[in-house]
Design an enzyme around this catalytic site. Sequence first.
Site, short mmCIF file in Angstrom:
data_model
loop_
_atom_site.label_atom_id
_atom_site.label_comp_id
_atom_site.label_asym_id
_atom_site.label_seq_id
_atom_site.Cartn_x
_atom_site.Cartn_y
_atom_site.Cartn_z
N GLU A 211 0.95 -1.03 -0.07
CA GLU A 211 -0.08 0.03 -0.16
C GLU A 211 0.96 1.22 0.32
OE1 GLU A 211 -3.21 0.00 0.01
OE2 GLU A 211 -4.15 -1.99 0.19
N CYS A 245 -1.93 9.65 2.43
CA CYS A 245 -1.48 9.03 1.11
C CYS A 245 -2.41 9.39 0.23
CB CYS A 245 -1.47 7.52 1.12
SG CYS A 245 -2.92 6.76 1.78
P1 NAD Z 1 8.25 4.90 5.02
O1 NAD Z 1 8.12 4.04 3.70
O2 NAD Z 1 9.42 5.71 5.36
O3 NAD Z 1 8.21 3.77 6.24
C1 NAD Z 1 7.07 3.24 6.39
C2 NAD Z 1 7.73 1.98 7.44
O4 NAD Z 1 8.64 1.30 6.57
C3 NAD Z 1 7.92 2.19 8.71
O5 NAD Z 1 7.47 1.24 9.81
C4 NAD Z 1 9.60 2.02 8.69
O6 NAD Z 1 10.22 1.93 9.99
C5 NAD Z 1 9.88 1.05 7.53
N1 NAD Z 1 11.06 1.72 6.78
C6 NAD Z 1 11.63 2.61 6.36
N2 NAD Z 1 12.60 2.49 5.69
C7 NAD Z 1 12.85 1.26 5.74
C8 NAD Z 1 13.80 0.56 4.85
N3 NAD Z 1 14.95 1.32 4.15
N4 NAD Z 1 13.81 -0.97 4.97
C9 NAD Z 1 12.55 -1.40 5.66
N5 NAD Z 1 11.79 -0.78 6.19
C10 NAD Z 1 11.76 0.61 6.29
O7 NAD Z 1 6.90 5.73 4.81
P2 NAD Z 1 6.40 6.64 5.95
O8 NAD Z 1 7.26 7.93 5.94
O9 NAD Z 1 6.15 6.06 7.17
O10 NAD Z 1 4.89 7.16 5.46
C11 NAD Z 1 4.84 8.03 4.34
C12 NAD Z 1 4.61 7.12 2.97
O11 NAD Z 1 3.65 6.16 3.33
C13 NAD Z 1 4.00 8.00 1.90
O12 NAD Z 1 4.54 7.71 0.83
C14 NAD Z 1 2.49 7.76 1.84
O13 NAD Z 1 1.89 8.05 0.77
C15 NAD Z 1 2.52 6.24 2.04
N6 NAD Z 1 1.21 6.02 2.82
C16 NAD Z 1 0.38 4.88 1.93
C17 NAD Z 1 -0.53 4.71 2.43
C18 NAD Z 1 -1.58 3.55 1.71
O14 NAD Z 1 -2.58 3.05 2.40
N7 NAD Z 1 -1.37 3.26 0.54
C19 NAD Z 1 -0.98 4.91 3.64
C20 NAD Z 1 -0.36 5.78 4.59
C21 NAD Z 1 0.82 6.27 4.06
#
Ligand code: NAD
Length: 464
Positions: A211, A245
């Site tokens: 997602e 998002c």
């Molecule tokens: P992110 O991708 O930075 O982090 C999400 C999760 O991944 C966190 O738990 C984080 O600890 C982990 N993570 C971060 N870097 C990682 C890596 N290198 N390897 C493995 N795991 C890692 O996202 P965010 O900043 O928490 O959220 C914002 C993003 O999420 C935006 O792009 C937004 O559009 C998206 N989002 C999507 C939805 C959806 O339902 N489609 C909902 C909310 C947010």
Amino acid sequence: MNPYQELFKKQLNHYSVIGATTAKERITKLKALKKALEFDYRDSIKEALYNDFKKPHLDTDLTEIYPVISEIKLAIQKLHSWMEPQPVKTPLSLFGANSWIQYQSKGVCLIISPWNFPVNLTFGPLVSAIAAGNTVILKPSEHTPNTSKLMERIVKSIFKEEEVAVVLGGVEVSTALLELPFHHIFFTGSPKVGKIVMKAASENLSSITLELGGKSPTIVDATANLKRAAKRIAWAKFLNAGQICIAPDYLFVEEKVKEPFLKHLKEQIDRFYDSNTGESSSYCRIVNQAHHQRLKGAIEHALSLGDQLVIGGETAKDNYISPTVIDSISEDSKLMQEEIFGPILPVKTYHKIEEVIQYVNKGERPLALYIYSKNNKSIKQIIAQTRAGSSCINNSIIQYSNHHLPFGGVNNSGIGSSHGFYGFKSFSSERSLMRQYGWGPLDFIIPPYNKFKKKLVAITLKWL
Ligand code: NAD
């Protein structure tokens, strides 16, 4: 050795027990989670989210607790029928047999969630995973420490760790978890990290639901009710300070109505926050300094390119950024190069709808695309000629809360879907089943082949 190997092994030894539970047993667990969210921990959740990024209590009720409760209610109502064997047709050429699909739990699942709606996006998928009969390790975001810690407490109060466990931490923790051979990984976050997750999953051929995010275009044409459109767009863009998002990422307004539309937009923003957003208890903050700096830098970059600030642009030390609207946005602006994920709305204009369609199709496929219009021909044309995870006509964001619709993206904005039956399906395997009764077709066409059998095959090819 992987620090989570032991925990993983406990769940591996236990998943078939959980997978064999009845709908009634799973519903009991869902009810316990519902009670925890609705009564036991509701105030603590509000407090934790306020401490993490000043999320207004009402927003927490509406956008964190309510979506999970409504997901639970639907699962409670429908789970018996979702778990029933689903009969399908059997062709005449396979006479003597019947066929059905049985949804079975995937097994041991990993749910990695982001910070913007930490409760909703951690417990929402958990509801589907429990409904489908899985064991789960949850890895919430490190950027909302109060809420993540509280979620760990809530889970511990309901589940044993061989069934559902929370692991806290950031990238290193996520990386270590991703090395384990989970049966399914459900990831919500950025497309950049989504690619890392998909690569890691490929090592174990774990199935995935991604997602993700991206830029969600919002189109306003001259036939739209401009005042209402402005109100709904302002709500959807500045709720959670734009950290959503599926928030409208940028606007495409038909040139001849741009001025009146922007006037309505300003009036709506003033009305929402009493012309003083900084002091308003209805407006939250940016989650941390790094994101605050990123967004502040993006506004400064746009203005340095000559883009016009028409609303807001104020920033303050407590990670505050006021609702901001920037007109005549240049394509080189950082705001048009990456997902904004903050309270900044760039505005572009167009003369013909084909220009918008061409522009949208040049970029990555959006998670959401919004259309404000009364022109049915134009609405149909936009939908037919673009691709997006979801669309809402004459409103924004609300499609998310209809759990009878699948929620997800396409390609860069996501793979697979969540919510209601679609969430249950994501955490299930569709097992194909056939049962033969008495004689079957193979009994007649096994070697040695003779004239009669050749004739039978010819009849099968032609008629069955
Ligand atoms: P992110 O991708 O930075 O982090 C999400 C999760 O991944 C966190 O738990 C984080 O600890 C982990 N993570 C971060 N870097 C990682 C890596 N290198 N390897 C493995 N795991 C890692 O996202 P965010 O900043 O928490 O959220 C914002 C993003 O999420 C935006 O792009 C937004 O559009 C998206 N989002 C999507 C939805 C959806 O339902 N489609 C909902 C909310 C947010």
